[in-house]
Design an enzyme around this catalytic site. Structure first.
Site, PDB file in Angstrom:
ATOM      1  N   ALA A 105      16.482  31.192  10.024  1.00 61.31           N
ATOM      2  CA  ALA A 105      17.295  31.963   9.278  1.00 61.31           C
ATOM      3  C   ALA A 105      16.907  33.511   9.242  1.00 61.31           C
ATOM      4  O   ALA A 105      15.516  33.762   8.850  1.00 61.31           O
ATOM      5  CB  ALA A 105      17.535  31.599   7.886  1.00 61.31           C
ATOM      6  N   CYS A 106      17.713  34.390   9.549  1.00 61.14           N
ATOM      7  CA  CYS A 106      17.278  35.912   9.380  1.00 61.14           C
ATOM      8  C   CYS A 106      17.717  36.589   8.119  1.00 61.14           C
ATOM      9  O   CYS A 106      17.290  37.788   7.949  1.00 61.14           O
ATOM     10  CB  CYS A 106      17.721  36.725  10.777  1.00 61.14           C
ATOM     11  N   GLN A 107      18.616  36.260   7.573  1.00 63.54           N
ATOM     12  CA  GLN A 107      19.483  36.941   6.709  1.00 63.54           C
ATOM     13  C   GLN A 107      18.146  37.403   5.637  1.00 63.54           C
ATOM     14  O   GLN A 107      18.532  38.491   4.792  1.00 63.54           O
ATOM     15  CB  GLN A 107      20.445  36.148   5.893  1.00 63.54           C
TER      16      GLN A 107
END
Length: 305
Positions: free
Chosen positions: A71-73
């Protein structure tokens, strides 16, 4: 080469791997809708819908290449104010360590936003990977340099079980303009001047007309990180995100970018199946890896091996 895809999403990493000559034997993701899309496009791959931080890696097939897009968020500057769930999102990167510890594949590639390397625990994550015998070669790649009609800079970390990090010579392809993917004869157009149109949007359109001197262009539909004016269709589009970001202007009418146009902007094949719901399709595309980037990177790896 046999590959697995962690946090596979809609399947951009897998698609690029197949284009480079790999067989994707397993793909995992926590979102059933994304798993369904991946399975529809990669029917011969074994799929798992689960929290990969809780995965039993003994059940995952042996492989030569581990692909992962944690996940990059929690790392992206577009995330807005810090929120508690970002801690959980950042921790997904440890699933890569867990999978690599069990399987020890010869090569792995991790994709994320460039800010991933600014994570407070990145040095610890890097040390963990190195303790498993991986030499890491991080590189920031703009998808536009690989024939994708979109400027999209992402960090790719190539890990090899070698004494020194691998050195790759990636091809530099000609830029493809947004005009190649925008269909001005399709879509649901509406008048620019309506009672619901925000003053900020009208200002961007006015500024775009003045700066570009034409009646057909793109505008960022929200301001954060997107600029305050129009964007020429004769250059690659800006980054496709998980929500509707780009408006298309044609004279006195406009519409938002369609999902099929966003698919083309990401470099997916034209027949790649997406969810019927626009919102879900855009969310998956905005989170995806551009297949041509994955293809070029993996092909360069195979050539260097």
């Amino acid at each position: 080469m046999r590959a697995i895809d962690l946090f596979a999403g809609a399947g951009g990493f897998s698609t690029g791997a197949v284009q480079a000559g790999c067989t994707v034997v397993w793909a995992g993701n926590h979102w059933q809708a994304a798993v369904d899309v991946h399975a529809a496009n990669h029917p011969h791959t074994e799929h798992a819908c689960q929290d990969l931080q809780q995965a039993d890696w003994r059940a995952v097939p042996a492989h030569d290449l581990l692909l992962a897009s944690p996940a990059c968020q929690g790392h992206s500057p577009a995330r807005g104010k810090e929120k508690p769930h970002h801690d959980a999102l950042r921790s997904t990167a440890w699933a890569v360590v867990s999978a690599a510890e069990y399987h020890r594949p010869p090569v792995l590639i991790v994709e994320n936003v460039p800010e991933f390397s600014d994570w407070a625990l990145y040095p610890a994550w890097q040390l963990a990977m190195e303790a498993l015998g991986y030499a890491l070669a991080p590189m920031v790649i703009d998808a536009a340099n690989h024939g994708v009609p979109q400027h999209r800079s992402r960090l790719f970390i190539v890990g090899t079980r070698s004494k020194h990090p691998i050195s790759l010579k990636l091809p530099q392809r000609e830029h493809v303009p947004a005009s190649a993917i925008v269909n001005f004869d399709a879509g649901a157009w509406s008048p620019i001047r309506t009672a619901k149109r925000s003053p900020a949007t009208l200002r961007r359109i006015h500024q775009g007309r003045r700066d570009l001197g034409c009646g057909r262009f793109l505008i960022p539909y929200y301001g954060s990180g997107s600029g305050l004016t129009g964007r020429s269709i004769h250059r690659p589009i800006g980054t496709i995100t998980t929500v509707d970001r780009w408006g298309v202007v044609r004279g006195n009418r406009m519409r938002m970018l369609r999902a099929d146009e966003a698919r083309a902007a990401m470099g997916f094949p034209g027949d790649y199946q997406l969810p019927a719901q626009h919102k879900a399709a855009m969310h998956m595309l905005g989170n995806a890896v551009c297949p041509p980037v994955a293809r070029d990177l993996i092909a360069s790896l195979l050539e260097a091996a």
